[in-house]
Design a protein around this motif. Structure first.
Motif, short mmCIF file in Angstrom:
data_model
loop_
_atom_site.label_atom_id
_atom_site.label_comp_id
_atom_site.label_asym_id
_atom_site.label_seq_id
_atom_site.Cartn_x
_atom_site.Cartn_y
_atom_site.Cartn_z
N ALA A 1 0.83 -1.22 0.00
CA ALA A 1 0.00 0.00 0.00
C ALA A 1 0.86 1.25 0.00
O ALA A 1 1.87 1.34 0.70
N PHE A 2 0.44 2.23 -0.79
CA PHE A 2 0.86 3.62 -0.69
C PHE A 2 -0.24 4.35 0.09
O PHE A 2 -1.40 4.40 -0.37
N PHE A 3 0.07 4.93 1.23
CA PHE A 3 -0.93 5.71 1.96
C PHE A 3 -0.23 6.64 2.94
O PHE A 3 0.94 6.42 3.30
N ASP A 4 -0.92 7.68 3.37
CA ASP A 4 -0.35 8.69 4.27
C ASP A 4 -0.88 8.44 5.68
O ASP A 4 -1.91 8.98 6.08
N TYR A 5 -0.16 7.62 6.46
CA TYR A 5 -0.70 7.22 7.76
C TYR A 5 -0.57 8.32 8.81
O TYR A 5 -1.33 8.36 9.78
N ASP A 6 0.42 9.24 8.64
CA ASP A 6 0.66 10.27 9.64
C ASP A 6 0.18 11.65 9.22
O ASP A 6 0.38 12.63 9.94
N GLY A 7 -0.47 11.75 8.07
CA GLY A 7 -1.09 13.00 7.65
C GLY A 7 -0.14 14.13 7.36
O GLY A 7 -0.53 15.30 7.44
N ASP A 8 1.11 13.81 6.95
CA ASP A 8 2.08 14.87 6.69
C ASP A 8 2.17 15.25 5.22
O ASP A 8 3.01 16.06 4.83
N GLY A 9 1.32 14.65 4.38
CA GLY A 9 1.25 15.04 2.98
C GLY A 9 2.10 14.23 2.03
O GLY A 9 2.10 14.50 0.83
N ASP A 10 2.84 13.24 2.54
CA ASP A 10 3.57 12.37 1.62
C ASP A 10 3.23 10.91 1.91
O ASP A 10 2.71 10.56 2.97
N LEU A 11 3.53 10.06 0.93
CA LEU A 11 3.07 8.68 0.97
C LEU A 11 4.01 7.78 1.75
O LEU A 11 5.22 7.74 1.49
N ASP A 12 3.44 7.05 2.69
CA ASP A 12 4.15 6.01 3.40
C ASP A 12 3.84 4.67 2.75
O ASP A 12 3.02 4.57 1.83
N ILE A 13 4.47 3.60 3.22
CA ILE A 13 4.37 2.29 2.56
C ILE A 13 4.08 1.21 3.60
O ILE A 13 4.68 1.19 4.68
N TYR A 14 3.17 0.30 3.24
CA TYR A 14 2.91 -0.88 4.06
C TYR A 14 3.09 -2.12 3.20
O TYR A 14 2.57 -2.20 2.09
N PHE A 15 3.86 -3.09 3.74
CA PHE A 15 4.09 -4.36 3.06
C PHE A 15 3.45 -5.48 3.86
O PHE A 15 3.56 -5.54 5.09
N VAL A 16 2.80 -6.41 3.15
CA VAL A 16 2.22 -7.60 3.76
C VAL A 16 3.23 -8.74 3.65
O VAL A 16 3.85 -8.93 2.59
N ASN A 17 3.37 -9.52 4.72
CA ASN A 17 4.35 -10.61 4.74
C ASN A 17 3.65 -11.94 5.02
O ASN A 17 2.45 -11.98 5.34
#
Length: 549
Positions: free
Chosen positions: A68-84
């Motif tokens: 996933a590309f998503f902004d979890y902390d609301g700072d305006g840039d994209l964070d990343i989540y990986f499933v394992n």
């Protein structure tokens, strides 16, 4: 899933010969194309996917996993989540025991300087399970993104605490079940302002069943009974209720893979597409009264163009020719499908005529992302590929849209990094560096992921739109945007899940070509309210909040 046959390779070679012989004349100069540069290691991403073993030995391991590309902390840039994945005693091969207790999902925070930091432990999202899909959304309208992860085994739902940490809210939210969860999508199907959740489920897997052809290596999906999907209604108080049967989406023998949702008939409510493995797909039309009707057969989206069950992996929505109608791209184990919306209540399968079949024919395709790679105003198509039964890598594909007439495979022109072979599965697109062109994130099976930087895709103009709902759900999932530049009208929909088991950037990106200004932006919010903006400058990210009449 099926084995390869030589016809696919022969078909691909013939069509490629015709292209090179002049039957397809449109080929952009290599210097005009953006390049895709693998920057995974240099930005600090060290995650390695592992399904719990060194060798693929069953269908569950084969089907993982998403990102996933998503902004979890609301700072305006994209964070990343990986499933394992995970090592499971009696399920994984004994050689994988060295992985026992060591494999977790991972969250990487975007530091805003082209570097990422692993914050899994401090955020509290390091789930240990046989992970499949990840979908994110603000389910409680509190202004931050929550995370749903599907698993072979219990799924997990993380509520965002708004301070950089998450709480496992699975049981409290009513999202516990013992089925094999795979694809999922958030949508506000009843337009009450809260996002509901549709979870696809796969098969009744029996690890002791071992009847299969040697070439296939392990039993395929038809060896097992299917499972019913689940539709969860958001009660608005932080909890969900299973409404599968009363909503009309109960099918006990489904074999869901990817699941996504969009307004396929332009009636202002969101419908659901389920890509099923080795059987017909489902297309659930929203009836507007809390119920759905499966219209896959009458709309010609249930099977391939020859009436075959296609072993579909995922569905992706987009308007390929700018006619304002939503089309469906479905990667699969054969030639993949492109269901072109006729506007007359049915779709026409056009993968061969549009050049997709020739490109995909020699591969097993899993994830498709529809996005404007070179900012020319037409959506292009990225497809991941990977062997379904063995850890044998295949090249991914980038198909450039030729003004809505066909897709041209220009993968070989995108730089040396794009030519590497991996066992590709899930993928997402998003502008992680906020420079106006869309980058690509890929999860590869039992290998490192890839963050592919779009280099020079912003030579042409662009605009990116971040929607915030007020009366509608806060994420504004279910919105439609029509953007006018000169006599060109582009249409995008704000979608939840994207590609195979993955989540793309929620901000809606438009390439503008040579236009430096957008004449008109029309937003139809999920509650059917229309809002317009005029004469908007290009090359910026803008935030539009829903106006309350």
């Amino acid at each position: 899933m099926r084995s390869f046959d030589g016809k696919k390779i022969l078909f691909s070679l013939i069509v490629r010969f015709l292209c090179l012989s002049g039957f397809v004349s449109w080929l952009p100069a290599q210097s005009d194309l953006p390049k895709l540069v693998d920057i995974t290691q240099q930005v600090g991403i060290t995650f390695i996917h592992n399904f719990g073993d060194d060798e693929m030995s069953n269908l569950i391991e084969s089907n993982a996993a998403g990102c996933a590309f998503f902004d979890y902390d609301g700072d305006g840039d994209l964070d990343i989540y990986f499933v394992n994945g995970v090592y499971i005693e009696g399920f994984s091969h004994i050689r994988g025991r060295k992985n026992k207790g060591k494999l977790v999902n991972a969250l990487y925070r975007n530091n805003g300087n082209n570097r990422f930091t692993d914050v899994t432990a401090e955020a509290g999202v390091g789930h240990k399970g046989m992970g499949m899909a990840v979908t994110t959304a603000d389910y409680d309208n509190d202004g931050d993104q929550d995370i749903f992860v599907s698993n072979w085994g219990p799924n997990v739902f993380y509520r965002n605490n708004g301070n950089g940490t998450f709480t496992d809210f699975t049981k409290a939210a009513g999202l516990e079940h013992d089925l094999y969860g795979i694809g999922s999508t958030f949508l506000d199907y009843d337009q009450d302002g809260y996002l509901d959740l549709y979870v696809g489920n796969y098969i009744e897997y029996d690890p002791d069943y071992q009847y299969f052809y040697a070439a296939a290596k392990f039993p395929g999906p038809l060896a097992y009974h299917g499972q019913p999907d689940i539709l969860y209604h958001n009660n608005g108080d932080g909890t969900f209720t299973d409404v599968t049967r009363e909503a009309g989406v109960y099918n006990p023998e489904g074999r869901a893979m990817g699941v996504t949702s969009c307004d396929i008939d332009n009636d202002s409510d969101y419908d659901i597409f389920v890509a099923n493995d080795a059987m017909e797909n489902y297309l659930y039309r929203n009836n507007g009264d809390g119920t759905f009707t499966n219209i896959a057969l009458q709309t010609a989206t249930g099977f391939g163009q020859n009436g075959e069950a296609t072993s579909a992996m995922s569905g992706e929505f987009g308007d390929i020719d700018l006619d304002g109608l939503v089309d469906i791209i479905v990667p699969d184990m054969a030639y993949s499908c492109l269901y072109k919306n006729t506007g007359a209540g049915y779709f026409e399968e056009m993968s061969a005529r549009m050049g997709i079949a020739a490109a995909c024919g020699q591969y097993t395709s899993w994830s498709g992302n529809f996005f404007d790679f070179n900012n020319d105003g037409y959506g292009d198509l990225f497809i991941t590929n990977g062997h379904p039964h063995r850890l044998i890598g295949e090249e991914d594909l980038l198909l450039l849209n030729d003004a809505g007439q066909r897709f041209i495979n220009l993968s070989h022109q995108l730089g040396p990094d794009f030519q590497e072979k991996f066992v590709g599965r899930g993928s997402a697109v998003g502008d992680f560096d906020n420079d106006g062109d869309m980058d690509i994130l890929v999860l590869n099976l039992n290998d490192r992921p890839r963050l592919l930087l779009n280099q020079d895709g912003n030579k042409k103009h662009w605009i990116m739109i971040h929607l915030i709902g007020k009366k509608s759900n806060r994420d504004a999932i279910g919105s439609r945007i029509r953007l006018s530049t000169g006599d060109i009208i582009q249409t995008r929909w704000k979608l939840s899940s994207s590609g195979y088991l993955s989540q793309s950037d929620y901000r809606i990106h438009f390439g503008l070509g040579d236009f430096t200004q957008v004449d008109n932006i029309e937003i139809r919010w999920p509650n059917n309210q229309i809002q317009t903006l005029k004469n908007v400058k290009a090359d910026q990210i803008i935030t539009i909040k829903e106006s309350i009449p």
